[in-house]
Design an enzyme around this catalytic site. Structure first.
Site: not given
Ligand SMILES: [Zn+2]
Length: 407
Positions: A96, A299, A337, A339, A342, A368
């Site tokens: 940016d 973003d 999820c 991830c 999780c 997460h």
């Molecule tokens: Zn997660």
């Protein structure tokens, strides 16, 4: 890679309504779009290791010229061989320009046609950004995509202010292009190099400055005034053949329908074969509504900032892990999820980490939340390719909003 012939293309585009799925080519690899870029303000996505970002499927990250110029200094980053080397992220990076930060974070900013004078939010020291100095900073940082320096105004500004800032941003774009050409032709930035200490390492430090091509994205401004947005997009198109377009000045306090209307207007004004980046926008509902209107890149600091504050995105809305109801909760943050947080940890355990101020807690929530948006965009790409994006995204949003009262 042959640098002289490299082009930043949007390839293999599939359309489903105005939504598109494609692949944006950069010198550090392709980005499957639409995509969410995690924000690494100070050359780090807060609390996350680049290895974790890679594992969750993050493709491109964003860093900030304003912050890195102030700390540690863009020349120091250049001496490490640019941002990719400095932060050990070998995928695509976008920087940016600092336009947003000098008007939001810095104090006492004064705008003139030449540029903006401001005081650092860290120590109050005086600085000056011009379209030219920002190109020098972004060249030192050596991201793949660099944003022009623009004049950013509050979301509900009147038409006269919006026109003034938008037209100035277009004039600043022309100056950015001229400065980039000068730098490419071998001109050195007129800034002095970072002061050397006797204890500094000897060659091979500093490392050679990277030589990969950089794509300059213009930023379409114009507030919430459709005709100003159209005029800005047309003026920008007359200035060059751009590898992509930034859409700035949205999600800064205006009403959501106004933001959506501006995106609809710009869908017709920005070439459809170039990526569009909606700057600073990144809540799940904004992502899906943006994709629906032809946006490719997003973003936002929200996933990591919320993570540090104990809030998690879930399919059923936002969850605040510090609430007592999660004390004995064995479930993961989000049962859908996959991830790294999780797959292994319960809400009850993460709640304990937060209440005990253990740093793993904010790391897990940050991980997460970024994963959640990265995956949301992966799912969007799949449904666009199947031609089912519209129905899928409406169902997704209906569930997300139906039980949001837990936030
Ligand atoms: Zn997660």
């Amino acid at each position: 890679m042959n640098h002289s012939t490299f082009t930043f293309d949007l390839e293999q585009t599939v359309r489903d309504g105005a939504a598109r799925a494609g692949r944006f080519r950069t010198p550090h690899g392709g980005v499957e779009t639409p995509a969410f870029m995690a924000v690494g303000t100070l050359a780090t996505v807060k609390a996350l290791d680049p290895v974790e970002l890679r594992e969750m499927g993050a493709q491109m990250i964003l860093s900030n010229s304003y912050h890195l110029h102030l700390r540690p200094g863009d020349e120091l980053v250049r001496d490490f061989g640019g941002l990719h080397e400095f932060m050990a992220w070998d995928g695509p990076i976008l920087t940016d320009s600092g336009g947003f930060q000098v008007f939001s974070l810095a104090t006492l900013n004064t705008v003139s046609e030449d540029g903006v004078e401001f005081r650092s939010h860290i120590d109050g020291s005086k600085h000056r950004f011009t379209p030219e100095s920002v190109m020098q900073i972004e060249r030192n940082l050596a991201a793949d995509v660099i944003m022009q320096f623009d004049h950013v105004i509050p979301g509900q500004s009147d038409e006269a202010s919006a026109r003034d800032a938008s037209e100035r941003s277009v004039r600043w774009l022309a100056r950015s292009v001229a400065e980039l050409e000068r730098l490419r032709d071998g001109g050195r930035p007129p800034t002095t190099t970072a002061p050397r200490l006797a204890s500094d390492p000897k060659p091979p430090f500093p490392r050679p400055a990277p030589s990969h091509p950089q794509a300059l994205f213009p930023i379409v401004q114009g507030g919430i005034h459709a005709h100003l947005r159209r005029e800005a997009a047309r003026a920008i198109r007359q200035l060059g053949d751009w590898a992509g377009f930034g859409i700035g000045g949205l999600s800064v306090g205006e009403a959501k329908p106004d933001m959506y209307e501006m995106l609809d207007v710009l869908d017709d004004e920005i070439p459809r074969d170039r990526p569009r980046y909606l700057m600073g926008v990144g809540f799940p509902e904004d992502l899906l509504e943006g994709v629906r209107r032809g946006v490719d890149l997003f973003d936002c600091v929200a996933p990591t900032r919320m993570g540090r504050n104990g809030a998690a995105f879930t399919r059923d809305g936002r969850l605040n892990i510090k609430r007592a109801e999660y004390r004995l909760d064995l479930r993961p943050l989000d049962e859908d999820c996959d991830c790294a947080a999780c797959r292994r940890f319960s809400r009850g355990y993460i709640r304990h980490l937060f209440l005990a101020d253990e740093m793993l807690g904010l790391r897990l929530l940050s991980l997460h939340n970024v994963h959640f948006l990265v995956r949301l965009m992966r799912d969007a790409r799949g449904t666009i390719r199947d031609g089912t994006f519209d129905a899928w995204s409406r169902q997704w949003l209906a569930r997300y909003h139906s039980r949001s009262s837990t936030a």
